[in-house]
Design a protein around this motif. Sequence first.
Motif, PDB file in Angstrom:
ATOM      1  N   LEU A 108       1.018  -1.422  -0.105  1.00 23.45           N
ATOM      2  CA  LEU A 108      -0.148   0.080   0.009  1.00 23.45           C
ATOM      3  C   LEU A 108       0.849   1.333   0.057  1.00 23.45           C
ATOM      4  N   ARG A 109       2.006   1.155  -0.208  1.00 20.62           N
ATOM      5  CA  ARG A 109       3.147   2.301  -0.004  1.00 20.62           C
ATOM      6  C   ARG A 109       2.652   3.734  -0.500  1.00 20.62           C
ATOM      7  N   ASP A 110       1.829   3.567  -1.643  1.00 17.16           N
ATOM      8  CA  ASP A 110       1.614   4.919  -2.423  1.00 17.16           C
ATOM      9  C   ASP A 110       0.215   5.338  -2.034  1.00 17.16           C
ATOM     10  N   GLN A 111      -0.433   4.566  -1.036  1.00 19.40           N
ATOM     11  CA  GLN A 111      -1.767   4.787  -0.566  1.00 19.40           C
ATOM     12  C   GLN A 111      -1.746   5.807   0.625  1.00 19.40           C
ATOM     13  N   PHE A 112      -0.606   5.761   1.496  1.00 19.82           N
ATOM     14  CA  PHE A 112      -0.643   6.273   2.757  1.00 19.82           C
ATOM     15  C   PHE A 112      -0.783   7.750   2.669  1.00 19.82           C
ATOM     16  N   THR A 113      -1.633   8.424   3.359  1.00 22.89           N
ATOM     17  CA  THR A 113      -1.953   9.735   3.619  1.00 22.89           C
ATOM     18  C   THR A 113      -0.571  10.384   4.322  1.00 22.89           C
ATOM     19  N   GLU A 114      -0.576  11.602   4.546  1.00 18.36           N
ATOM     20  CA  GLU A 114       0.609  12.430   5.198  1.00 18.36           C
ATOM     21  C   GLU A 114       0.213  12.075   6.857  1.00 18.36           C
ATOM     22  N   LYS A 140       1.444   8.526   7.476  1.00 17.12           N
ATOM     23  CA  LYS A 140       2.870   8.419   7.467  1.00 17.12           C
ATOM     24  C   LYS A 140       3.202   9.149   8.908  1.00 17.12           C
ATOM     25  N   ASN A 141       2.633  10.007   9.462  1.00 17.27           N
ATOM     26  CA  ASN A 141       2.976  10.520  10.604  1.00 17.27           C
ATOM     27  C   ASN A 141       2.770   9.440  11.681  1.00 17.27           C
ATOM     28  N   GLN A 142       1.854   8.808  11.364  1.00 19.24           N
ATOM     29  CA  GLN A 142       1.644   7.737  12.707  1.00 19.24           C
ATOM     30  C   GLN A 142       2.688   6.442  12.609  1.00 19.24           C
ATOM     31  N   LEU A 143       2.820   6.036  11.261  1.00 18.69           N
ATOM     32  CA  LEU A 143       3.908   5.080  11.067  1.00 18.69           C
ATOM     33  C   LEU A 143       5.448   5.536  11.464  1.00 18.69           C
ATOM     34  N   HIS A 144       5.614   6.873  11.484  1.00 23.11           N
ATOM     35  CA  HIS A 144       6.865   7.338  11.883  1.00 23.11           C
ATOM     36  C   HIS A 144       6.986   7.350  13.425  1.00 23.11           C
ATOM     37  N   GLN A 145       5.875   7.804  13.826  1.00 26.34           N
ATOM     38  CA  GLN A 145       5.704   7.652  15.492  1.00 26.34           C
ATOM     39  C   GLN A 145       5.951   6.140  16.070  1.00 26.34           C
ATOM     40  N   TRP A 146       5.363   5.273  15.261  1.00 23.78           N
ATOM     41  CA  TRP A 146       5.582   3.601  15.511  1.00 23.78           C
ATOM     42  C   TRP A 146       7.231   3.362  15.298  1.00 23.78           C
ATOM     43  N   ILE A 147       7.597   3.690  14.193  1.00 28.55           N
ATOM     44  CA  ILE A 147       9.150   3.274  13.866  1.00 28.55           C
ATOM     45  C   ILE A 147      10.016   4.034  14.968  1.00 28.55           C
ATOM     46  N   LEU A 148       9.659   5.240  15.480  1.00 28.13           N
ATOM     47  CA  LEU A 148      10.294   5.667  16.561  1.00 28.13           C
ATOM     48  C   LEU A 148      10.164   4.925  17.619  1.00 28.13           C
ATOM     49  N   VAL A 175      12.100   7.151   5.469  1.00 32.54           N
ATOM     50  CA  VAL A 175      12.214   8.663   4.861  1.00 32.54           C
ATOM     51  C   VAL A 175      11.062   9.428   4.731  1.00 32.54           C
ATOM     52  N   GLU A 176      10.080   8.773   3.998  1.00 33.16           N
ATOM     53  CA  GLU A 176       8.993   9.546   3.746  1.00 33.16           C
ATOM     54  C   GLU A 176       8.050   9.650   4.951  1.00 33.16           C
ATOM     55  N   CYS A 177       8.159   8.854   5.803  1.00 29.13           N
ATOM     56  CA  CYS A 177       7.438   9.014   7.155  1.00 29.13           C
ATOM     57  C   CYS A 177       7.922  10.094   7.964  1.00 29.13           C
ATOM     58  N   LEU A 178       9.376  10.073   7.905  1.00 29.93           N
ATOM     59  CA  LEU A 178       9.952  11.339   8.519  1.00 29.93           C
ATOM     60  C   LEU A 178       9.724  12.400   7.812  1.00 29.93           C
ATOM     61  N   GLN A 179       9.849  12.659   6.734  1.00 28.01           N
ATOM     62  CA  GLN A 179       9.637  13.910   6.040  1.00 28.01           C
ATOM     63  C   GLN A 179       7.918  14.317   6.620  1.00 28.01           C
ATOM     64  N   ALA A 180       7.188  13.456   6.245  1.00 25.74           N
ATOM     65  CA  ALA A 180       5.717  13.850   6.544  1.00 25.74           C
ATOM     66  C   ALA A 180       5.547  14.223   8.105  1.00 25.74           C
ATOM     67  N   PHE A 181       6.098  13.833   8.935  1.00 20.33           N
ATOM     68  CA  PHE A 181       6.232  14.206  10.394  1.00 20.33           C
ATOM     69  C   PHE A 181       6.919  15.544  10.549  1.00 20.33           C
ATOM     70  N   SER A 182       7.872  15.828   9.791  1.00 16.85           N
ATOM     71  CA  SER A 182       8.934  17.004  10.087  1.00 16.85           C
ATOM     72  C   SER A 182       8.195  18.049   9.470  1.00 16.85           C
ATOM     73  N   GLY A 183       7.356  17.715   8.317  1.00 15.53           N
ATOM     74  CA  GLY A 183       6.723  18.844   7.523  1.00 15.53           C
ATOM     75  C   GLY A 183       5.520  19.480   8.301  1.00 15.53           C
TER      76      GLY A 183
END
Length: 135
Positions: A48-54, A57-65, A90-98
Motif C-alpha cells: 500500500l506504499r503509495d496509498q498512505f496519507t501524510e 505516515k505521521n503515525q507510521l513514523h511515531q511507531w518506527i520511533l 524517510v517518507e514518514c519522517l518527512q511527513a512528520f517533520s513537515g
Amino acid sequence: CRGATASAGEFKSQNVANLLWSLAAMDNIFDKDLTVLVDHLAARILELRDQFTEAEKNQLHQWILSCEFGLASGAFLPEGVALVKQTIGVECLQAFSGQATHESQLQREVAAAVRSAGLEVEIEEEYRDARSGYS
C-alpha cells in the motif's frame, strides 16, 4: 492478535497506520504473536506504499520511533520494523517533520525565566530534532 494477522492482507492504509500507532502507544511489547502480526503488516505497508496519507505516515513514523527507542533499551525488534523503516521511513519522517511546530506554554515560560535571570545565552524556543522530527 491472530485475527488481525489473518486479515492483515485486507487492511486499508488507515487500518495499518492506526493499529501500528496504537502498538506504539502500548510500548510495542513484542511476543511471538505480535511479531508475526507486525511482519504481516510490514508486508501490507509495502503493498500500500503509495496509498498512505501524510497523517498516516505521521503515525507510521511515531511507531518506527517507538520501536527504535525500545531497541535502545534492549528490546527485540521484528524484521518487519526494519523493512518498513528502510522502504518508507524517510517518507514518514518527512511527513512528520513537515508539520507546523507550535511552542508550548512551558517553552515560553522557560525562555522567559532564562531571559529574566539576565543570562547571556541565545535561546532557541522552537527546535526540531532532525533525527526524530520532534520539536
